[in-house]
Scaffold this active site. Structure first.
Site, PDB file in Angstrom:
ATOM      1  N   ARG A  78      56.186  19.662  -5.498  1.00 60.95           N
ATOM      2  CA  ARG A  78      55.929  18.461  -4.694  1.00 60.95           C
ATOM      3  C   ARG A  78      55.899  18.852  -3.218  1.00 60.95           C
ATOM      4  O   ARG A  78      56.851  19.454  -2.718  1.00 60.95           O
ATOM      5  CB  ARG A  78      57.023  17.414  -4.956  1.00 60.95           C
ATOM      6  CG  ARG A  78      56.901  16.219  -4.050  1.00 60.95           C
ATOM      7  CD  ARG A  78      57.873  15.088  -4.397  1.00 60.95           C
ATOM      8  NE  ARG A  78      57.637  14.032  -3.442  1.00 60.95           N
ATOM      9  CZ  ARG A  78      58.534  13.608  -2.542  1.00 60.95           C
ATOM     10  NH1 ARG A  78      59.761  14.098  -2.514  1.00 60.95           N
ATOM     11  NH2 ARG A  78      58.210  12.670  -1.682  1.00 60.95           N
ATOM     12  N   HIS A 122      54.792  11.731   4.343  1.00 64.50           N
ATOM     13  CA  HIS A 122      56.213  12.078   4.361  1.00 64.50           C
ATOM     14  C   HIS A 122      56.652  12.082   5.830  1.00 64.50           C
ATOM     15  O   HIS A 122      57.037  13.120   6.373  1.00 64.50           O
ATOM     16  CB  HIS A 122      56.458  13.424   3.677  1.00 64.50           C
ATOM     17  CG  HIS A 122      57.874  13.657   3.273  1.00 64.50           C
ATOM     18  ND1 HIS A 122      58.254  14.013   1.996  1.00 64.50           N
ATOM     19  CD2 HIS A 122      59.031  13.577   3.979  1.00 64.50           C
ATOM     20  CE1 HIS A 122      59.569  14.169   1.948  1.00 64.50           C
ATOM     21  NE2 HIS A 122      60.069  13.898   3.149  1.00 64.50           N
ATOM     22  N   GLU A 167      59.986   7.611   0.877  1.00 59.93           N
ATOM     23  CA  GLU A 167      61.145   6.915   1.460  1.00 59.93           C
ATOM     24  C   GLU A 167      60.779   5.980   2.607  1.00 59.93           C
ATOM     25  O   GLU A 167      61.228   6.169   3.749  1.00 59.93           O
ATOM     26  CB  GLU A 167      62.190   7.924   1.948  1.00 59.93           C
ATOM     27  CG  GLU A 167      62.727   8.819   0.855  1.00 59.93           C
ATOM     28  CD  GLU A 167      63.976   9.588   1.278  1.00 59.93           C
ATOM     29  OE1 GLU A 167      64.448   9.393   2.416  1.00 59.93           O
ATOM     30  OE2 GLU A 167      64.484  10.362   0.467  1.00 59.93           O
ATOM     31  N   ASN A 293      64.372   9.416  -5.127  1.00 56.60           N
ATOM     32  CA  ASN A 293      65.131  10.456  -4.423  1.00 56.60           C
ATOM     33  C   ASN A 293      66.588  10.043  -4.460  1.00 56.60           C
ATOM     34  O   ASN A 293      66.938   8.931  -4.039  1.00 56.60           O
ATOM     35  CB  ASN A 293      64.686  10.571  -2.961  1.00 56.60           C
ATOM     36  CG  ASN A 293      63.250  11.069  -2.827  1.00 56.60           C
ATOM     37  OD1 ASN A 293      62.623  11.447  -3.815  1.00 56.60           O
ATOM     38  ND2 ASN A 293      62.738  11.079  -1.611  1.00 56.60           N
ATOM     39  N   TYR A 295      70.618  11.350  -3.667  1.00 60.50           N
ATOM     40  CA  TYR A 295      71.551  12.331  -3.102  1.00 60.50           C
ATOM     41  C   TYR A 295      73.009  11.945  -3.314  1.00 60.50           C
ATOM     42  O   TYR A 295      73.852  12.800  -3.539  1.00 60.50           O
ATOM     43  CB  TYR A 295      71.290  12.499  -1.595  1.00 60.50           C
ATOM     44  CG  TYR A 295      69.978  13.211  -1.342  1.00 60.50           C
ATOM     45  CD1 TYR A 295      69.915  14.598  -1.364  1.00 60.50           C
ATOM     46  CD2 TYR A 295      68.801  12.504  -1.143  1.00 60.50           C
ATOM     47  CE1 TYR A 295      68.714  15.267  -1.176  1.00 60.50           C
ATOM     48  CE2 TYR A 295      67.592  13.161  -0.960  1.00 60.50           C
ATOM     49  CZ  TYR A 295      67.561  14.542  -0.980  1.00 60.50           C
ATOM     50  OH  TYR A 295      66.374  15.196  -0.811  1.00 60.50           O
ATOM     51  N   GLU A 353      63.419  13.965  -5.603  1.00 60.18           N
ATOM     52  CA  GLU A 353      64.301  14.775  -4.761  1.00 60.18           C
ATOM     53  C   GLU A 353      65.721  14.634  -5.262  1.00 60.18           C
ATOM     54  O   GLU A 353      66.171  13.516  -5.553  1.00 60.18           O
ATOM     55  CB  GLU A 353      64.299  14.320  -3.287  1.00 60.18           C
ATOM     56  CG  GLU A 353      63.048  14.661  -2.537  1.00 60.18           C
ATOM     57  CD  GLU A 353      63.061  14.150  -1.090  1.00 60.18           C
ATOM     58  OE1 GLU A 353      64.148  14.022  -0.489  1.00 60.18           O
ATOM     59  OE2 GLU A 353      61.965  13.875  -0.581  1.00 60.18           O
TER      60      GLU A 353
HETATM   61  C1  GCO Z   1      64.136  12.548   2.422  1.00 60.51           C
HETATM   62  C2  GCO Z   1      63.394  13.457   2.780  1.00 60.51           C
HETATM   63  C3  GCO Z   1      63.714  14.857   2.954  1.00 60.51           C
HETATM   64  C4  GCO Z   1      65.068  15.189   3.480  1.00 60.51           C
HETATM   65  C5  GCO Z   1      66.087  15.210   2.378  1.00 60.51           C
HETATM   66  C6  GCO Z   1      67.468  15.577   2.834  1.00 60.51           C
HETATM   67  O1  GCO Z   1      63.191  12.183   1.658  1.00 60.51           O
HETATM   68  O2  GCO Z   1      65.120  12.116   2.905  1.00 60.51           O
HETATM   69  O3  GCO Z   1      62.406  13.393   1.814  1.00 60.51           O
HETATM   70  O4  GCO Z   1      62.703  15.133   3.848  1.00 60.51           O
HETATM   71  O5  GCO Z   1      65.015  16.426   4.058  1.00 60.51           O
HETATM   72  O6  GCO Z   1      66.168  13.955   1.820  1.00 60.51           O
HETATM   73  O7  GCO Z   1      67.923  14.684   3.803  1.00 60.51           O
END
Ligand code: GCO
Length: 467
Positions: A78, A122, A167, A293, A295, A353
């Site tokens: 990606r 992006h 995002e 995405n 985290y 992500e």
């Molecule tokens: C995000 C972004 C990435 C960041 C990653 C870490 O989508 O936030 O796609 O560019 O680098 O998430 O913060």
């Protein structure tokens, strides 16, 4: 339901990057500047004073980088296209040499059986368009769709997966609420219009894609996180619900349910604009997949000082945190994928992500020892398997990130890569997490089952291989 112990056939095993974060050479070969190029050169805008002028020099080293992807066994990659490389002024004249870079990259990927998963936006907006008002301006949606159409015409025959926006919540919140990303304004009244125009741009691009016969699929990539109340007090419970509506429902509700979340007006103080039915019908244009995405989660408390949701995150004492200060919370991945499936119906999802920044030691003996990242991937991939077991239609997983790169306002100080980059020499070194991921891919996930890691160290692949 029986518990899957490996991932389905055809699963996308990928890693992700984005244009401004890795390419370098932002003005080469006739490219126009982006807003991120301008922003990253503002004194004080980037924590460590770095910018995207060189970073990973991927623009010139992409062939070697594709070779590394092959070594990892990726079957998908990606990446994003820099809009201002292809259209230096954002609209009108096409820069053939900019387009050629992406054509060559895609050809190399296909030669290696790595499927391109292309994101059109992006975050790096052509500066010429930013100066006309960017996403706050209604016309930006049409400019985006025109650009998307150029890309579909040029590459539609060889790209199986497209994502319109990455995002969009961050574009709104960091760009117009906190001001930490371009345009770097604190303009909360613009925020709903920016969100709406991003959604219109997304939908017009999807329509342009459908208008020509393309074999590929198109979707939208959102960042989601469970919002857990910090206490059982009604204030905190409501704050968590507001924070979730703001982050998790702002984009998915209009696309998948045809209307904005009913909780949004409370969030913006009753001031959510009346958008036309016609716009809402447009925005609900069907998509083929949702990119998620993930985290971390957020433990949320009521905080009137933090508009628009009047909620802030509470750091969990005793929990593990990454170098970004984000809590490591693998269960949240299962939770959020199940939430998408229950709120919006069962539909194809790609984890576009997932990953972590840690303070890695320098390369030694041809490797970088990053046990915490190995453990992060191990636990999150297990959480992805749990989601499959719970009935989520999960089709792919992309590690963030393939390379260490330019982490936006943090510059190069935060390293998310599977592959270490020495920015002075441009040498690449596979981290142990890369070897771990390679073993997971080779075993289609069977390497995750049982005791895949011991004491934070990846066990040798011979032990991890499924019989
Ligand atoms: C995000 C972004 C990435 C960041 C990653 C870490 O989508 O936030 O796609 O560019 O680098 O998430 O913060």
């Amino acid at each position: 339901m029986s518990r899957p112990t490996c991932f389905p056939d055809g699963f996308l095993w990928g890693a992700a990057t984005s244009a401004y974060q890795i390419e370098g050479s932002p003005l080469a070969d006739g490219a126009g500047p982006s807003d991120w190029h301008e922003f990253s050169h503002r004194p004080g805008a980037i924590a460590d004073g770095t910018n995207g002028d060189l970073v990973c020099d991927h623009y010139r080293r992409f062939e070697d980088d594709v070779g590394l992807m092959k070594e990892l066994g990726l079957n998908a990659y990606r990446f994003s296209v820099s809009w201002s490389r292809v259209l230096p002024e954002g609209r009108g004249r096409v820069n053939g040499r900019g387009l050629e870079f992406y054509q060559r990259l895609i050809d190399r990927l296909r030669e290696r059986d790595i499927q391109p998963h292309v994101t059109l936006f992006h975050w790096d907006l052509p500066l010429a368009l930013a100066r006309r008002g960017g996403w706050a301006w209604r016309d930006c949606a049409g400019w985006f769709a025109d650009y998307a159409q150029h890309m579909f015409r040029a590459l539609g025959d060889r790209v199986p997966f497209w994502a319109t926006l990455n995002e969009p919540w961050v574009v709104v919140d960091a760009g117009y609420v906190s001001g930490s990303h371009p345009p770097g304004r604190i303009a909360p009244r613009d925020a709903p219009h920016v969100a709406h125009n991003l959604l219109r741009g997304h939908a017009l691009a999807v329509q342009a894609f459908r208008a020509a016969p393309h074999a590929g699929q198109i979707g939208l990539v959102v960042n989601l996180e469970p919002k857990h109340p910090a206490s059982s007090s009604p204030e905190d419970v409501h704050a968590a619900a507001r924070a979730s509506a703001y982050m998790n429902e702002l984009f998915l509700d209009p696309v998948l349910r045809g209307r904005y979340s009913e909780r949004l007006p409370q969030i913006v103080g009753g001031d959510w604009p009346e958008f036309s039915e016609e716009d809402l019908r447009l925005i609900a244009e069907p998509v083929d997949f949702i990119g998620v995405n993930y985290y971390s989660r957020s433990v949320t408390r009521h905080d009137p000082g933090r508009p628009p949701a009047c909620a802030s995150a509470v750091r969990q004492a005793g929990a593990e945190h990454t170098a970004m200060g984000w809590e490591v919370f693998p269960r949240g991945l299962t939770e959020i994928l199940c939430w998408v499936t229950s709120r919006y119906g069962r539909r194809p999802i790609h984890i576009t992500e997932n990953g972590a920044a840690f303070e890695d030691p320098p390369p030694e003996g041809g490797s970088v020892d990053d046990p915490r990242r190995v453990a992060y991937y191990h636990r999150h991939l297990r959480a992805a398997l749990e989601a499959l077991a719970a009935g989520v239609d999960l089709r792919g997983y992309f590690a963030w990130s393939f390379l260490d790169n330019f982490e936006w306002s943090h510059g190069t100080s935060k390293r998310f890569g599977l592959v270490h980059v020495d920015y002075a020499t441009q040498r690449r070194t596979l981290k142990r997490s890369a070897s771990f991921y390679r073993d997971v891919i080779a075993s289609r996930g069977a390497a995750l089952c049982g005791d895949g890691i011991r004491g934070g160290r990846a066990v040798p692949s011979s032990v991890l291989q499924a019989p």
